[in-house]
Design a protein around this motif. Structure first.
Motif, PDB file in Angstrom:
ATOM      1  N   ASP A 469       0.812  -1.219   0.000  1.00 28.03           N
ATOM      2  CA  ASP A 469       0.000   0.000   0.000  1.00 28.03           C
ATOM      3  C   ASP A 469       0.845   1.269   0.000  1.00 28.03           C
ATOM      4  O   ASP A 469       0.340   2.362   0.219  1.00 28.03           O
ATOM      5  CB  ASP A 469      -0.925   0.012   1.219  1.00 28.03           C
ATOM      6  N   THR A 497       3.430  -1.558  -9.941  1.00 30.96           N
ATOM      7  CA  THR A 497       2.432  -0.484  -9.931  1.00 30.96           C
ATOM      8  C   THR A 497       1.109  -0.993  -9.387  1.00 30.96           C
ATOM      9  O   THR A 497       0.445  -0.315  -8.582  1.00 30.96           O
ATOM     10  CB  THR A 497       2.240   0.076 -11.354  1.00 30.96           C
ATOM     11  N   ARG A 498       0.716  -2.180  -9.780  1.00 29.69           N
ATOM     12  CA  ARG A 498      -0.551  -2.754  -9.318  1.00 29.69           C
ATOM     13  C   ARG A 498      -0.522  -3.069  -7.822  1.00 29.69           C
ATOM     14  O   ARG A 498      -1.569  -3.152  -7.184  1.00 29.69           O
ATOM     15  CB  ARG A 498      -0.861  -4.022 -10.118  1.00 29.69           C
ATOM     16  N   SER A 500       0.989  -1.129  -5.625  1.00 24.07           N
ATOM     17  CA  SER A 500       1.272   0.128  -4.931  1.00 24.07           C
ATOM     18  C   SER A 500       0.011   0.971  -4.855  1.00 24.07           C
ATOM     19  O   SER A 500      -0.873   0.879  -5.725  1.00 24.07           O
ATOM     20  CB  SER A 500       2.364   0.922  -5.665  1.00 24.07           C
ATOM     21  N   ARG A 501      -0.067   1.794  -3.822  1.00 24.65           N
ATOM     22  CA  ARG A 501      -1.168   2.748  -3.788  1.00 24.65           C
ATOM     23  C   ARG A 501      -1.064   3.680  -4.992  1.00 24.65           C
ATOM     24  O   ARG A 501      -2.067   3.994  -5.631  1.00 24.65           O
ATOM     25  CB  ARG A 501      -1.130   3.569  -2.507  1.00 24.65           C
ATOM     26  N   LEU A 502       0.158   4.111  -5.265  1.00 25.77           N
ATOM     27  CA  LEU A 502       0.423   4.941  -6.422  1.00 25.77           C
ATOM     28  C   LEU A 502       1.908   4.840  -6.735  1.00 25.77           C
ATOM     29  O   LEU A 502       2.737   4.787  -5.830  1.00 25.77           O
ATOM     30  CB  LEU A 502       0.050   6.405  -6.148  1.00 25.77           C
ATOM     31  N   GLU A 525      -2.200   1.870 -16.490  1.00 21.50           N
ATOM     32  CA  GLU A 525      -2.553   1.465 -15.134  1.00 21.50           C
ATOM     33  C   GLU A 525      -3.068   2.677 -14.360  1.00 21.50           C
ATOM     34  O   GLU A 525      -2.481   3.761 -14.390  1.00 21.50           O
ATOM     35  CB  GLU A 525      -1.326   0.891 -14.417  1.00 21.50           C
ATOM     36  N   ARG A 526      -4.154   2.480 -13.626  1.00 23.14           N
ATOM     37  CA  ARG A 526      -4.765   3.603 -12.904  1.00 23.14           C
ATOM     38  C   ARG A 526      -3.908   4.078 -11.738  1.00 23.14           C
ATOM     39  O   ARG A 526      -4.075   5.198 -11.257  1.00 23.14           O
ATOM     40  CB  ARG A 526      -6.148   3.199 -12.390  1.00 23.14           C
ATOM     41  N   ASN A 527      -2.930   3.272 -11.285  1.00 23.55           N
ATOM     42  CA  ASN A 527      -2.084   3.650 -10.152  1.00 23.55           C
ATOM     43  C   ASN A 527      -0.744   4.249 -10.587  1.00 23.55           C
ATOM     44  O   ASN A 527       0.136   4.432  -9.754  1.00 23.55           O
ATOM     45  CB  ASN A 527      -1.795   2.425  -9.267  1.00 23.55           C
TER      46      ASN A 527
END
Length: 553
Positions: A469, A497-498, A500-502, A525-527
């Motif tokens: 996270d 990346t997936r 991680s929070r960001l 990827e959205r993060n």
């Protein structure tokens, strides 16, 4: 043990008279005999007298004083040492300020001249009533040096005292060296006379110091090879990091007096240069200091410089968390011979072991009670800092990427988050533990490796599994794009990346077109976020804006 003629009563009497000479009350203990630093060495190489300011204790080498034939000069020697404490330099902050200016005028100077400068000031006061006693010390010092030739620096220094105290030429300087010195340095005697008439009449100590440097530069030889010994020299303590730090901020106070010195023609032999960059000043003043081979002083001063730069970008300054102190007891274990006795928990031992407590104690270590985040939603932050050769060593020149990492780190820590740093280059990345205070994080992020760039995707993958996270920021330049293009790198970046929070790629690039092409798969990827900074000079400000966007609610 001091010689028999230096009785406690005689020392006490000289001490009282030396204090009376300066008419001051000082918190110094009465003098004690000097204990040789190297018992087997020639005592002529030991200091004659000095003050240990940490203990506020004066030490006198009584045996050396007597062997010099200057036993009757004890009062003058004590008055000399008190003078350093009472007035010249009085504070080590002033000493540090002079040393900073000295390195600006004489870059690369191996041994500071400030102690010699103070001796000229102290001895003028003491010499008003005890000139012969001081002369006896200087004559005796030269006898102890045997056939060692007198350096031009020391010769000129002694010639000044001859002029100041009305002594005949050759009373202090070696008579045999007078003609050769005058031939090598024409007008030396006239310059010594002019110095004695001018130096003590100048209206402020800053002008005095510049005039002093202008006069003595002629007799230094090569500044980076200078090494001199004085009978009453090297008796002023070294400034500490606070003294040096304050002195480095004092440059503006010298500009007017430097201009006046140049108008008077004193600094014609000194190149007219702008005030050097602060990191360059730190390098100069720490380069030849004794005891700084491991660079602790330099690193501490560099860290303070970066802290000020960080604070310029972080306008809002919430209170920083305190460093976690170890006070929580761990699980008890049997204490064994060789373990730290202070780790024994005697209360627990007596309660559990009974009559066997004395022979079977239990130990418990202390661990830190990590403070929980005070603001909900503030993530852990991992900073991947590129320290390859494309950017300078932050201790020698401002490194914009290092500054950006420090801004992000300070922002997170002031929000009560924890921070982990990863410094990488072409090999052997350095990974910190989780850090909870700015000082520790700042020191770690000043690390530098140099060389080529190889992003540690294996460490990114491992840490993303360990702390899924966390907010991760990669600080690099176009080299990161080359690393991502290598086999398997993009897949590792996407997986991390997936987890991680960001994950933010914070890159110094002239434009972002190529970056978007190379990073196309992970940009989906959205993060993942790509932040491009066009100019390195904008990195600090951009890091402050990024930290606000990532950490503010």
């Amino acid at each position: 043990m001091s010689p028999s003629r230096f009785t406690p009563e005689h020392i006490e009497q000289c001490w009282r008279q030396a204090l009376a000479l300066w008419d001051v009350q000082v918190r110094l203990s009465p003098p004690e005999p000097h204990v040789p630093f190297h018992p087997d060495a020639d005592h002529a190489n030991e200091p004659l007298a000095y003050i240990d300011l940490a203990r506020r204790q004066v030490f006198v080498h009584f045996e050396l004083l007597q062997s010099m034939g200057a036993a009757d000069s004890l009062l003058a020697v004590l008055a000399h040492e008190i003078g350093h404490h009472a007035r010249f330099p009085h504070t080590l902050g002033w000493d540090a300020e002079l040393r900073v200016v000295e390195q600006r005028l004489l870059p690369g100077l191996k041994q500071s001249l400030t102690n010699l400068f103070y001796d000229l000031q102290v001895n003028e006061v003491v010499g008003r009533t005890h000139a012969e006693d001081l002369c006896r010390v200087y004559r005796g010092f030269q006898r102890t040096r045997g056939d060692e030739p007198t350096s031009p620096l020391f010769f000129f220094y002694l010639a000044i005292y001859e002029e100041l105290w009305g002594r005949a030429p050759g009373d202090l300087v070696p008579p045999a060296a007078m003609a050769p010195m005058e031939e090598q340095f024409p007008g030396l005697r006239a310059e010594a006379r002019m110095f004695a008439q001018t130096f003590y009449a100048l209206p402020n100590p800053r002008l005095q110091f510049l005039y002093f440097c202008a006069a003595f530069i002629r007799y230094l030889g090569k500044p980076d090879e200078l090494s001199y010994v004085l009978p009453l020299g090297d008796d002023v303590s070294q400034p500490d990091v606070d003294d040096w730090d304050a002195a480095l901020q004092s440059g503006g106070r010298w500009e007017d007096v430097l201009d006046e010195a140049r108008e008077r023609g004193w600094l014609d032999a000194v190149p007219a240069t702008e005030e050097p960059d602060l990191l360059d000043q730190i390098r100069r003043i720490t380069h030849h200091l004794p005891g700084t081979g491991d660079g602790k002083l330099r690193r501490a001063l560099v860290a303070r410089h970066y802290r000020r730069l960080v604070d310029q970008h972080l306008v809002k300054l919430p209170s920083a968390p305190s460093r976690p102190e170890p006070y929580l007891r761990t699980t008890p274990e049997a204490w064994e011979h060789g373990d730290d006795p202070s780790a024994i928990d005697w209360t627990l031992t007596v309660l559990t072991q009974g009559h066997l407590a004395a022979v079977s104690p239990l130990r418990r270590e202390l661990e830190a009670d990590v403070p929980p985040p005070s603001e909900l939603g503030v993530p852990s932050v991992e900073l991947y800092l590129d320290t390859s050769g494309s950017m300078p060593n932050p201790a020698q020149q401002l490194n914009s990427m290092t500054l950006a990492a420090q801004v992000l780190s300070a922002s997170a820590l002031r929000k009560k988050a924890k921070v982990r740093g990863i410094i990488y280059s072409h090999h052997a990345p350095v990974v910190s533990p989780w850090m909870y205070d700015e000082e520790r994080a700042r020191d770690f992020l000043l690390g530098y490796i140099g060389g080529g760039t190889q992003y540690p995707f294996d460490i990114l993958s491992a840490l993303s599994e360990e702390e899924p996270d966390a907010l991760r920021v990669i600080i690099s330049d176009s080299d990161f794009l080359a690393n991502v293009a290598e086999k398997g790198a993009m897949e590792a970046l996407v997986r991390s990346t997936r987890r991680s929070r960001l994950l933010v790629a914070f890159l110094a690039l002239g434009e972002d077109l190529r970056a978007r092409q190379v990073l196309g798969p992970v940009l989906k990827e959205r993060n993942f976020r790509l932040v491009v900074v066009k100019w390195l000079s904008d990195f600090g400000q951009a890091a402050a804006a990024l930290s606000q966007a990532l950490l503010e609610k």
